[in-house]
Design an enzyme around this catalytic site. Structure first.
Site, PDB file in Angstrom:
ATOM      1  N   LYS A 288     -82.361 -41.409 -18.158  1.00 56.33           N
ATOM      2  CA  LYS A 288     -81.889 -42.610 -19.160  1.00 56.33           C
ATOM      3  C   LYS A 288     -83.025 -43.561 -19.167  1.00 56.33           C
ATOM      4  CE  LYS A 288     -77.920 -45.793 -19.439  1.00 56.33           C
ATOM      5  NZ  LYS A 288     -76.701 -46.508 -18.978  1.00 56.33           N
ATOM      6  N   GLU A 377     -59.763 -45.430 -14.862  1.00 57.85           N
ATOM      7  CA  GLU A 377     -58.728 -46.587 -14.655  1.00 57.85           C
ATOM      8  C   GLU A 377     -57.595 -46.341 -14.105  1.00 57.85           C
ATOM      9  OE1 GLU A 377     -61.985 -46.962 -17.962  1.00 57.85           O
ATOM     10  OE2 GLU A 377     -60.665 -45.505 -17.518  1.00 57.85           O
ATOM     11  N   ARG A 405     -55.906 -47.944 -20.871  1.00 62.02           N
ATOM     12  CA  ARG A 405     -55.859 -46.451 -20.315  1.00 62.02           C
ATOM     13  C   ARG A 405     -54.865 -46.274 -19.083  1.00 62.02           C
ATOM     14  NH1 ARG A 405     -61.715 -43.872 -21.201  1.00 62.02           N
ATOM     15  NH2 ARG A 405     -60.638 -42.503 -22.346  1.00 62.02           N
TER      16      ARG A 405
END
Length: 641
Positions: A288, A377, A405
């Site tokens: 990244k 979640e 969610r």
């Protein structure tokens, strides 16, 4: 500022142009694409490290596959900047995440190359699988379907549900697992350890490469050699790596891991995989922030750094001349530590957002009492419920739009059982540049209909602290929702002594006689500004900070409707089913008759922009509130000659 692309990139408007470039030139295209992203984001802002990490992959995908006929689905989407630049949007890329400009995420109505709208994680495999099955139904057997998913997004249950289905299908689906050990914060959990294992299993990977190289030289068809390779690999796996068969246990053909920054290797591999039918997974390893040293070294900071000097790496901050209010999330982060020092039963839970939610402060100071569960979640909510059954006071911090969610878990695992979990919903209201996938517009509507829940919103930092304090007191035996916006509050001197707030009570901010303005949460500060302006017109509005949408302060509401014939409600949540709707329900159920106007988020999808731009567009900033009061009280305004 005019940003000029490199000589090769400047000739590429669409993937068809990219495919005219020789394979040997793809490295230069990738470098020019990476530099263009750095140039634009440093000046105009946006996500940064994620897109730099997939420059070679993006280039290779559009080079090998016939997009948009071949359908490419990006997970989450903050890594899709290179994709946007290569698909006809380079000249407008400077408008990315700006009001009325390009979306920061793939968006179907923006381009045919954006095959699926994204913003939340772990949807790509399900979406691409659906597309692949549809292509089979339509007889489009030559059509390719590619899902690009990061190792962080792969931790979510939805991704595994999709893998479980994909493996037993014969869909023409390629899943690319972009493994960089990061989402926004470092990844956590057993999957991270598993990916590290197969990435570092040198013996297994050398054996695999040797087998492929040998079979690739045999004078037989590709399909035969690939099938033979898979059979041989299956035998090797049991001997070489006990954990290297996770994806193939889902009946997916597994390939890799390979270097995700080797553009030639990527192109050759993707060309090979095009010839292999059925569901398969390619595991690539990337960095990244690749190509920008500071972003490689500090990937969390450089996920979305804001504006910066690309030469020195200095991240520009607004000059501060006076004490500034803190961000609401930082108030949460420091306050939970204060409370935890007083109450040993307090714990903090977050699904992959320790930096964004500021639970990182507690994780640093009290690592055994704060847990990042990854992008999960649903698990975060039910884990919190399990902890609560054993007497723990859990602050479960989830962004408002991410809480969508885990709605079933809130009802089934928390509310029905009356477990006193404290849900701190960060990023409530209109969040700004991230746009509709991240706006926290619906939590008031979907939370206030659930029995046993307390639903609250602080107007400022002091109220946030006091609501957190109230929620963890032994006397509170119900689940407790506290919603607050992204960004700065209004109180530089915010660290005040804790005070209990009686649940279901509001407060009168100012007396008035002409009209009552009822606010919920941070927009109460807009009302305060509007009232100052209205006083200059000779108007006398009353302002009530209701604080709770469930339970409502019924005593205060009786007082209001007995004394005012005109009422305005102001909220930063959806008008259908929201705070204003709750006030109308109270009025109707108690036989009151008044003219009520509701200001808040309208019943439509609100696009991206700065929060102040969106507040103005939706009509609940201070000028809009003042205008609505004048409209309702026009007969009372004195015209001064």
């Amino acid at each position: 500022m005019n940003i000029t692309p490199g000589p090769l990139l400047g000739q590429i408007q669409y993937p068809a142009d990219l495919r005219k470039v020789s394979k040997e030139q793809l490295h230069q295209v990738s470098e020019e694409l990476r530099q263009y992203i750095i140039d634009v984001v440093s000046v105009h802002g946006g996500h940064f490290g994620a897109s730099l990490g997939v420059v070679e992959l993006t280039t290779a995908l559009h080079y090998v596959f016939n997009t948009p006929y071949d359908q490419l689905v990006w997970d989450v989407g903050h890594q899709a900047y290179g994709h946007k630049i290569l698909t006809g949007r380079r000249e407008n890329f400077h408008t990315n995440r700006k009001y009325k400009g390009l979306s920061g995420f793939p968006k179907r109505d923006e381009s045919p190359y954006d095959t699926f709208g994204v913003g939340h994680s772990s949807t790509s495999i399900s979406a691409a699988l659906g597309m692949a099955i549809a292509s089979q139904q339509k007889g489009e057997f030559d059509r390719q379907h590619i899902a690009v998913i990061g190792d962080g997004a792969m931790t979510a249950g939805m991704a595994f549900e999709a893998l479980n289905h994909a493996g037993v299908s014969n869909a023409n689906l390629l899943i690319i697992l972009n493994d960089n050990c990061m989402s926004i914060d470092p990844n956590v959990g057993a999957l991270k350890e598993y990916l590290t294992d197969i990435t570092t299993s040198h013996t297994y990977n050398k054996l695999r490469d040797d087998v492929w190289n040998l079979l690739g030289k045999l004078p037989v068809g590709k399909r035969f050699t690939r099938e033979m390779a898979s059979r041989l690999e299956a035998g090797f796996k049991g001997v070489v790596s006990s954990s290297s068969n996770l994806f193939e246990s889902f009946k997916l053909r597994y390939f890799g891991p390979i270097d995700g920054h080797n553009i030639i290797k990527l192109v050759d591999t993707l060309q090979d995989l095009k010839d292999i039918p059925g569901p398969k997974l390619l595991h690539i390893v990337t960095t990244k922030g690749k190509g920008y040293a500071l972003a490689e070294q500090d990937q969390t900071t450089w996920h979305a750094p804001g504006l910066f000097d690309k030469i020195t790496g200095e991240i520009f901050k607004k000059p501060v001349t006076t004490p500034q209010p803190p961000k609401y999330q930082d108030v949460f982060g420091h306050t939970i530590i204060e409370l935890a020092e007083q109450n040993e039963s307090i714990m903090g839970i977050t699904p992959a957002m320790p930096s964004g939610s500021s639970l990182k402060f507690m994780m640093e100071k009290m690592p055994h009492r704060a847990i990042d569960v990854g992008i999960c979640e649903q698990h975060a909510v039910t884990l919190s419920a399990g902890l609560a059954t054993q007497g723990m006071r859990v602050f479960c911090n989830i962004y408002s739009s991410f809480m969508q969610r885990a709605y079933d878990q809130v009802i089934h695992d928390v509310a029905i059982q009356k477990l006193p979990v404290v849900f701190c919903l960060d990023r409530a209201g209109l969040v700004g540049d991230d746009g509709p996938t991240h706006h926290g517009a619906y939590d008031v509507a979907f939370m206030r209909c659930i029995p046993n829940l307390v639903v609250s919103a602080p107007m400022n930092e002091e109220e946030l602290r006091n609501l957190m304090y109230t929620a963890q007191l032994p006397a509170n035996e119900l689940p407790f929702v506290i919603r607050y916006p992204r960004g700065q509050g209004v109180m530089p001197e915010w660290r005040q002594p804790f005070k209990e707030i009686k649940i279901g009570t509001g407060r009168k901010i100012r007396d008035g006689k002409d009209i009552a303005i009822l606010s919920l949460g941070h927009p109460g500060n807009f009302v305060t500004e509007a009232c100052k302006e209205l006083l200059a017109d000779g108007l006398q509005p009353a302002h009530y900070d209701m604080r709770f949408v469930k339970p409502l302060d019924t005593a205060m509401l009786h007082e209001i409707f007995q004394n005012f014939s005109k009422v305005i409600t102001v909220e930063d949540s959806s008008l259908p089913g929201g705070f204003g709707s709750a006030i109308l329900e109270f009025m109707a159920m108690n036989g009151y008759h008044a003219e009520v106007k509701m200001l808040g988020i309208p019943d439509r999808i609100v696009e991206h922009g700065k929060p102040e731009e969106l507040h103005r567009e939706c009509g609940y900033d201070a000028p809009a509130i003042a205008a609505k009061v004048r409209e309702m009280l026009k007969s009372k305004i004195t015209v001064i000659a």
